[in-house]
Scaffold this motif. Sequence first.
Motif, short mmCIF file in Angstrom:
data_model
loop_
_atom_site.label_atom_id
_atom_site.label_comp_id
_atom_site.label_asym_id
_atom_site.label_seq_id
_atom_site.Cartn_x
_atom_site.Cartn_y
_atom_site.Cartn_z
N SER A 259 34.15 29.70 41.57
CA SER A 259 35.11 31.01 40.62
C SER A 259 35.48 31.24 40.05
O SER A 259 36.50 30.60 40.18
CB SER A 259 35.07 32.02 42.23
OG SER A 259 33.11 31.58 42.77
N GLY B 154 37.88 36.57 41.70
CA GLY B 154 37.30 37.32 43.61
C GLY B 154 37.98 37.56 44.08
O GLY B 154 39.48 37.60 43.76
N ARG C 192 33.17 38.95 42.29
CA ARG C 192 33.58 37.57 41.82
C ARG C 192 32.88 37.63 40.48
O ARG C 192 32.27 38.16 39.82
CB ARG C 192 33.61 36.66 42.69
CG ARG C 192 32.56 36.11 42.48
CD ARG C 192 31.98 34.91 43.46
NE ARG C 192 30.69 34.60 43.41
CZ ARG C 192 29.54 33.04 43.19
NH1 ARG C 192 31.17 32.37 42.84
NH2 ARG C 192 28.69 32.81 43.67
N VAL D 66 31.70 34.59 38.09
CA VAL D 66 31.93 33.33 37.28
C VAL D 66 31.09 33.01 35.80
O VAL D 66 30.93 34.01 35.11
CB VAL D 66 30.42 32.86 38.30
CG1 VAL D 66 30.66 32.92 39.93
CG2 VAL D 66 28.83 34.00 37.89
#
Length: 142
Positions: A46, A49, A65, A67
Motif C-alpha cells: 500500500s 493507509g 488505503r 494503492v
Amino acid sequence: MVDADASDPYCIREELPDPETFAALREAAGMPPRSLEGVERGLPNSLYGVVVAHEPTGEIVGMGRIVGDGGTVYQISDMAVHPDHQRRGLGTRIMAALEDYIDETAPSQAYVNLIADVDGFYERFGFEEVRPASKGMYRRIE
C-alpha cells in the motif's frame, strides 16, 4: 495520529490493519472476501493507509488505503466501516485523511480513481463517474 479530540471515542491512525482485521472489516461491511494470502502480500504494498480505532475498546472499526505507483496512478481502496460504527462520519474522516495524503504527495496530472459502491458519498470529494468516456471493468481470479 491524524486527529484527536478528548470527547471523541474514535481516532484516525496512519497505519494499516493487520490481515485478519482487514478481512474481518471487509466481511462485516459486506464487501467481497480476499484470500489471506492475497491480503498478506498486498497490504505491505500500500502507498498509504489509515484505520479508525474505537478508543474505549481499542478495536479497529474502519479502514481505507491507497494503492498505486506513487506517481501517475492512485487508487482509493478498501474503504470500510464496521456496521456497528457507521453513520458517525467515520467514512468521511477516512476519506479526508486519504485525500490529504494525495494532496500532499501526488504530482500534477496524477490520476486518482476508485470503485464506488455507495451512491452520493465519493461525489462530495470531487469524484465523478467515468461513463460515457470510459467504463470501469474488473476480473476476479478464482
